[in-house]
Design a protein around this motif. Structure first.
Motif, mmCIF file in Angstrom:
data_model
loop_
_atom_site.group_PDB
_atom_site.id
_atom_site.type_symbol
_atom_site.label_atom_id
_atom_site.label_comp_id
_atom_site.label_asym_id
_atom_site.label_seq_id
_atom_site.Cartn_x
_atom_site.Cartn_y
_atom_site.Cartn_z
ATOM 1 N N PHE A 89 0.826 -1.202 0.000
ATOM 2 C CA PHE A 89 0.000 0.000 0.000
ATOM 3 C C PHE A 89 0.859 1.251 0.000
ATOM 4 C CE2 PHE A 89 -2.324 -3.463 1.771
ATOM 5 C CZ PHE A 89 -3.632 -3.290 1.361
ATOM 6 N N HIS A 90 0.419 2.257 -0.769
ATOM 7 C CA HIS A 90 1.101 3.554 -0.836
ATOM 8 C C HIS A 90 0.043 4.645 -0.802
ATOM 9 C CE1 HIS A 90 4.715 1.392 -1.986
ATOM 10 N NE2 HIS A 90 3.941 0.699 -2.801
ATOM 11 N N CYS A 91 0.313 5.681 -0.027
ATOM 12 C CA CYS A 91 -0.609 6.817 0.080
ATOM 13 C C CYS A 91 -0.128 7.918 -0.866
ATOM 14 C CB CYS A 91 -0.672 7.329 1.517
ATOM 15 S SG CYS A 91 -1.842 8.682 1.743
ATOM 16 N N SER A 92 -0.677 7.935 -2.065
ATOM 17 C CA SER A 92 -0.230 8.909 -3.059
ATOM 18 C C SER A 92 -0.677 10.331 -2.730
ATOM 19 C CB SER A 92 -0.722 8.503 -4.452
ATOM 20 O OG SER A 92 -2.112 8.302 -4.445
ATOM 21 N N SER A 93 -1.688 10.473 -1.887
ATOM 22 C CA SER A 93 -2.168 11.818 -1.543
ATOM 23 C C SER A 93 -1.473 12.398 -0.307
ATOM 24 C CB SER A 93 -3.681 11.791 -1.309
ATOM 25 O OG SER A 93 -3.981 10.971 -0.197
ATOM 26 N N CYS A 94 -0.659 11.605 0.368
ATOM 27 C CA CYS A 94 0.037 12.087 1.562
ATOM 28 C C CYS A 94 1.254 12.914 1.152
ATOM 29 C CB CYS A 94 0.465 10.922 2.447
ATOM 30 S SG CYS A 94 -0.919 10.008 3.142
ATOM 31 N N PRO A 95 1.394 14.126 1.702
ATOM 32 C CA PRO A 95 2.450 15.025 1.242
ATOM 33 C C PRO A 95 3.863 14.650 1.682
ATOM 34 C CG PRO A 95 1.258 16.021 3.060
ATOM 35 C CD PRO A 95 0.546 14.739 2.719
ATOM 36 N N ASP A 96 3.987 13.853 2.761
ATOM 37 C CA ASP A 96 5.318 13.532 3.258
ATOM 38 C C ASP A 96 5.264 12.265 4.115
ATOM 39 O OD1 ASP A 96 4.251 14.352 5.766
ATOM 40 O OD2 ASP A 96 5.010 16.381 5.475
ATOM 41 N N LEU A 97 6.439 11.762 4.471
ATOM 42 C CA LEU A 97 6.534 10.521 5.241
ATOM 43 C C LEU A 97 5.846 10.614 6.606
ATOM 44 C CD1 LEU A 97 7.518 7.629 5.662
ATOM 45 C CD2 LEU A 97 9.733 8.575 6.337
ATOM 46 N N GLU A 141 8.647 4.131 3.553
ATOM 47 C CA GLU A 141 7.591 3.471 4.317
ATOM 48 C C GLU A 141 7.144 2.201 3.599
ATOM 49 O OE1 GLU A 141 3.464 4.789 6.467
ATOM 50 O OE2 GLU A 141 3.959 5.727 4.557
ATOM 51 N N ASN A 142 6.872 1.164 4.373
ATOM 52 C CA ASN A 142 6.352 -0.093 3.849
ATOM 53 C C ASN A 142 5.081 -0.455 4.595
ATOM 54 O OD1 ASN A 142 8.406 -1.495 1.918
ATOM 55 N ND2 ASN A 142 9.616 -0.520 3.527
ATOM 56 N N VAL A 143 4.017 -0.696 3.844
ATOM 57 C CA VAL A 143 2.770 -1.212 4.394
ATOM 58 C C VAL A 143 2.432 -2.427 3.544
ATOM 59 C CG1 VAL A 143 0.344 -0.763 4.889
ATOM 60 C CG2 VAL A 143 2.024 1.093 5.094
ATOM 61 N N ARG A 144 2.476 -3.596 4.158
ATOM 62 C CA ARG A 144 2.298 -4.845 3.416
ATOM 63 C C ARG A 144 1.345 -5.775 4.150
ATOM 64 N NH1 ARG A 144 7.391 -6.096 0.292
ATOM 65 N NH2 ARG A 144 8.545 -4.152 0.316
#
Length: 161
Positions: A89-97, A149-152
């Motif tokens: 999973f990746h949060c493309s709308s999140c501006p930063d880590l 960041e890794n969300v798996r």
């Protein structure tokens, strides 16, 4: 076990959606409303999940934009090794880590409850693991040409490359 797409399978409820979604069988995407079974062969996945508007990144890895994890708009990667074995999973709308880390942690806990294990991580972030029958959920940050960041969510007992 059927590896065909199943639509509108589980009721969407939070907190702790895992009580409704049987992660040992697969993962429920909220929008579009599609249940993705573990072990689905790559070729069947390409043919059966057109509602997900899949993008082939490389052999064995597809991505799509969807809503999951209790209403979070994300990019999801589907990794195959003799069938579907992992979601990334990746949060493309999140501006930063820092924002992404906080958003994911909040949604993961809302969806699956508190982590089974929390330990010191790298780059100043904690590492979290949820363990369910046949499935492991990981949320951590690691050094990869800068912090990453890794969300798996992955089927355990499978070899992942």
């Amino acid at each position: 076990m059927s590896a065909n797409p199943v639509f509108d399978t589980y009721p969407l409820q939070s907190p702790m959606m895992h009580q409704q979604m049987d992660l040992s069988k697969g993962f429920q995407i909220e929008e579009p409303r599609v249940f993705v079974p573990w072990g689905t062969p790559e070729t069947q996945f390409m043919d059966g999940f057109e509602r997900l508007h899949l993008r082939l990144v490389k052999h064995g890895y597809f991505t799509t934009h969807c809503t999951s994890l209790s209403g979070l708009s994300v990019e999801v990667g589907f990794r195959f090794y003799q069938g579907l074995v992992e979601l990334q999973f990746h949060c493309s709308s999140c501006p930063d880590l820092p924002t992404s880390y906080d958003v994911f942690q909040r949604h993961l806990e809302e969806t699956f409850g508190p982590p089974t294990l929390t330990s010191p991580g790298s780059e100043g972030y904690l590492s979290h693991t949820w363990t369910f029958a046949g499935v492991e959920i990981l949320h951590y940050v690691q050094e990869h040409f800068g912090p990453a960041e890794n969300v798996r969510i992955r089927k355990t007992g499978e070899r992942i490359q």
